[in-house]
Design a protein around this motif. Structure first.
Motif, PDB file in Angstrom:
ATOM      1  N   GLY A 126      -7.054  19.973 -35.473  1.00 35.59           N
ATOM      2  CA  GLY A 126      -6.805  21.289 -34.897  1.00 35.59           C
ATOM      3  C   GLY A 126      -7.214  21.346 -33.436  1.00 35.59           C
ATOM      4  N   GLY A 127      -8.345  20.719 -33.120  1.00 35.62           N
ATOM      5  CA  GLY A 127      -8.780  20.673 -31.728  1.00 35.62           C
ATOM      6  C   GLY A 127      -7.797  19.922 -30.850  1.00 35.62           C
ATOM      7  N   VAL A 128      -7.311  18.781 -31.317  1.00 33.18           N
ATOM      8  CA  VAL A 128      -6.334  17.998 -30.558  1.00 33.18           C
ATOM      9  C   VAL A 128      -5.041  18.784 -30.369  1.00 33.18           C
ATOM     10  N   LEU A 187     -13.523  15.235 -30.499  1.00 35.45           N
ATOM     11  CA  LEU A 187     -14.975  15.158 -30.700  1.00 35.45           C
ATOM     12  C   LEU A 187     -15.566  16.538 -30.968  1.00 35.45           C
ATOM     13  N   LEU A 188     -15.110  17.525 -30.201  1.00 36.45           N
ATOM     14  CA  LEU A 188     -15.624  18.874 -30.372  1.00 36.45           C
ATOM     15  C   LEU A 188     -15.247  19.416 -31.757  1.00 36.45           C
ATOM     16  N   GLY A 189     -14.004  19.186 -32.175  1.00 38.08           N
ATOM     17  CA  GLY A 189     -13.576  19.638 -33.500  1.00 38.08           C
ATOM     18  C   GLY A 189     -14.332  18.938 -34.609  1.00 38.08           C
ATOM     19  N   ALA A 190     -14.536  17.627 -34.468  1.00 38.61           N
ATOM     20  CA  ALA A 190     -15.250  16.871 -35.504  1.00 38.61           C
ATOM     21  C   ALA A 190     -16.717  17.284 -35.593  1.00 38.61           C
ATOM     22  N   ARG A 197     -20.149  27.243 -22.734  1.00 42.30           N
ATOM     23  CA  ARG A 197     -18.761  27.335 -23.161  1.00 42.30           C
ATOM     24  C   ARG A 197     -18.489  26.409 -24.348  1.00 42.30           C
ATOM     25  N   THR A 198     -19.031  25.216 -24.276  1.00 41.39           N
ATOM     26  CA  THR A 198     -18.854  24.259 -25.373  1.00 41.39           C
ATOM     27  C   THR A 198     -19.494  24.778 -26.657  1.00 41.39           C
ATOM     28  N   LEU A 199     -20.675  25.373 -26.523  1.00 45.97           N
ATOM     29  CA  LEU A 199     -21.372  25.886 -27.702  1.00 45.97           C
ATOM     30  C   LEU A 199     -20.589  27.014 -28.370  1.00 45.97           C
ATOM     31  N   ALA A 200     -19.936  27.866 -27.572  1.00 46.99           N
ATOM     32  CA  ALA A 200     -19.157  28.967 -28.137  1.00 46.99           C
ATOM     33  C   ALA A 200     -18.019  28.435 -29.007  1.00 46.99           C
ATOM     34  N   VAL A 201     -17.305  27.419 -28.491  1.00 44.85           N
ATOM     35  CA  VAL A 201     -16.214  26.830 -29.266  1.00 44.85           C
ATOM     36  C   VAL A 201     -16.768  26.104 -30.497  1.00 44.85           C
ATOM     37  N   LEU A 202     -17.879  25.409 -30.297  1.00 39.01           N
ATOM     38  CA  LEU A 202     -18.494  24.663 -31.400  1.00 39.01           C
ATOM     39  C   LEU A 202     -18.876  25.606 -32.543  1.00 39.01           C
ATOM     40  N   LEU A 203     -19.433  26.763 -32.191  1.00 38.06           N
ATOM     41  CA  LEU A 203     -19.819  27.731 -33.221  1.00 38.06           C
ATOM     42  C   LEU A 203     -18.595  28.296 -33.940  1.00 38.06           C
ATOM     43  N   GLY A 204     -17.514  28.527 -33.169  1.00 39.04           N
ATOM     44  CA  GLY A 204     -16.289  29.018 -33.793  1.00 39.04           C
ATOM     45  C   GLY A 204     -15.740  28.034 -34.813  1.00 39.04           C
ATOM     46  N   VAL A 205     -15.685  26.766 -34.425  1.00 41.83           N
ATOM     47  CA  VAL A 205     -15.209  25.730 -35.358  1.00 41.83           C
ATOM     48  C   VAL A 205     -16.152  25.603 -36.549  1.00 41.83           C
ATOM     49  N   MET A 206     -17.436  25.698 -36.295  1.00 39.04           N
ATOM     50  CA  MET A 206     -18.425  25.573 -37.353  1.00 39.04           C
ATOM     51  C   MET A 206     -18.253  26.654 -38.424  1.00 39.04           C
ATOM     52  N   VAL A 207     -18.020  27.886 -37.979  1.00 43.01           N
ATOM     53  CA  VAL A 207     -17.835  28.989 -38.935  1.00 43.01           C
ATOM     54  C   VAL A 207     -16.574  28.773 -39.771  1.00 43.01           C
ATOM     55  N   VAL A 208     -15.481  28.363 -39.120  1.00 43.83           N
ATOM     56  CA  VAL A 208     -14.235  28.105 -39.848  1.00 43.83           C
ATOM     57  C   VAL A 208     -14.438  26.978 -40.862  1.00 43.83           C
TER      58      VAL A 208
END
Length: 403
Positions: A379-381, A325-328, A23-34
């Motif tokens: 954005g994550g916060v 942390l996830l957003g950064a 689940r964390t990786l899915a969000v991480l990839l989404g933020v990474m693409v943006v």
């Protein structure tokens, strides 16, 4: 006790990222693409602006007079360095232009498109012959950087042309030596070879015997006339005057070159911005879904922290810190990935949209990268704030026994 909770919350936030790696990786990839798309877009915008500023400064002319119908070729040659060759009568045009009020200087240039044959030329390049007696664009650079004029068998090359000082370069069977290399501009000058106009006429004369194909230039003709004005603000009026006095010519102002680049950049951004916004919405939705689920899963954990003396703010700080942390992390990965992908496809993008590009200074790139990472963290916060505030309103016993 409360002061000891802060390091524990940091450790808790970091550990929680690994609780559900999928689940964390899915969000991480989404933020990474943006983040990657946003960073690449910002880099393109700043790089194009930097290249136009540097390139027009190097050009040093307020106006360019070219044959009618050659405006598009001239723009492509100036911006991308794609070889072009066109000619117009030169002597009368020069005299007429110099007689116009407000014209400080006018100097002709001859454009030559070389052949790709190794028996003829060193690559498919654009040669620009300048007039040493009247030039005000190439000679100042030579005086400042080389400290002398070019010898009859020497050339000045753009930054992207391969070779070391003293290396031989072959043009229509005539051999020249590389005397110096221009600083990068990000525009067509990086792909151009400069030499005195007299050398161009000699190349043309010798090409009938030495080259696989002769170079034909009509006697007394030039490709362009560069014009410097007493007051650059008079460029539109002087351009109109030149167009009225001379038949069969077109006048290009520095502002038109910049506007043409801006239009091409706008066409690229018109496709890039909606994609970035759509990806941003998707990433925010992923954050919302993730942290609503996390808040539900950890309500008992938060309730226990509240029962141990943590305030409502402290009890949800781990969620917000986890989101930051996830957003950064996603933003940082996106900046690195976006920069790498853009570097691989930069030439294709720039050629497709006829755009110049020069990497902005490192400090500016770092500021852009830091801004993207901070926005991703913020954005994550923001996305996690809703679930966190909802959890903070629960009483400790409600959070512990929440289903």
């Amino acid at each position: 006790m409360r002061s000891s909770l802060a390091p524990g919350l940091v450790r808790l936030a970091a550990r929680n990222l690994l609780r559900n790696p999928g689940r964390t990786l899915a969000v991480l990839l989404g933020v990474m693409v943006v983040a990657g798309t946003a960073f690449a877009g910002g880099l393109i915008g700043r790089g194009v602006s930097h290249a136009v500023t540097r390139g027009l400064d190097r050009l040093g002319a307020d106006l360019m007079v070219v044959p009618e119908g050659a405006v598009e070729q001239t723009h492509t040659a100036l911006v991308m360095g794609l070889p072009a060759a066109f000619y117009m009568e030169g002597e009368e045009a020069l005299a007429e232009i110099r007689s116009i009020e407000g014209v400080e200087a006018a100097s002709p240039q001859i454009f030559v498109e070389t052949l790709a044959s190794s028996a003829c030329c060193t690559g498919h390049l654009m040669l620009v012959g300048y007039d040493p007696a009247t030039d005000f664009t190439v000679k100042p650079w030579l005086r400042h950087e080389l400290g002398r004029e070019l010898a009859p068998d020497e050339v000045l090359v753009g930054n992207h042309i391969l070779g070391l000082t003293g290396d031989p370069l072959l043009f229509y069977g005539s051999t020249f030596r590389l005397a110096a290399r221009l600083d990068p501009t990000g525009m067509g000058m990086d792909e151009t070879v400069f030499l005195p106009a007299e050398a161009v006429w000699e190349i043309a004369a010798r090409s009938h015997e030495l080259a696989t194909e002769p170079l034909e230039i009509p006697q007394g003709h030039v490709s362009a006339i560069l014009v410097a004005l007493d007051d650059p603000a008079d460029a539109p009026a002087v351009a109109e005057e030149i167009a009225q006095r001379l038949d069969g010519v077109a006048v290009i102002t520095a502002g038109q070159i910049a506007r043409g680049v801006a239009d091409d950049l706008g066409a690229l951004m018109a496709g890039l911005v909606p994609i970035t916004l759509a990806l941003l919405v998707i990433a925010l939705l992923l954050f919302l879904i993730l942290f609503f689920a996390i808040a539900q899963e950890r309500s008992r954990e938060i309730g226990l922290l509240r029962a141990m003396g943590a305030t409502a703010g402290q009890s949800v700080r781990a969620l917000l810190l986890e989101a930051a942390l996830l957003g950064a992390l996603g933003g940082t990965a996106g900046v690195v990935g976006g920069g790498a992908v853009y570097a691989l496809f930069k030439e294709a993008i720039m050629v497709s949209y006829t755009l110049p590009f020069l990497y902005p200074p490192p400090g500016e790139q770092m500021l852009l990268a830091a801004g993207v990472v901070l926005l991703c963290a913020a954005g994550g916060v923001l996305a996690a704030a809703g679930p966190a505030l909802r959890l903070a309103r629960l009483e400790p016993h409600e959070a512990i026994f929440a289903r």
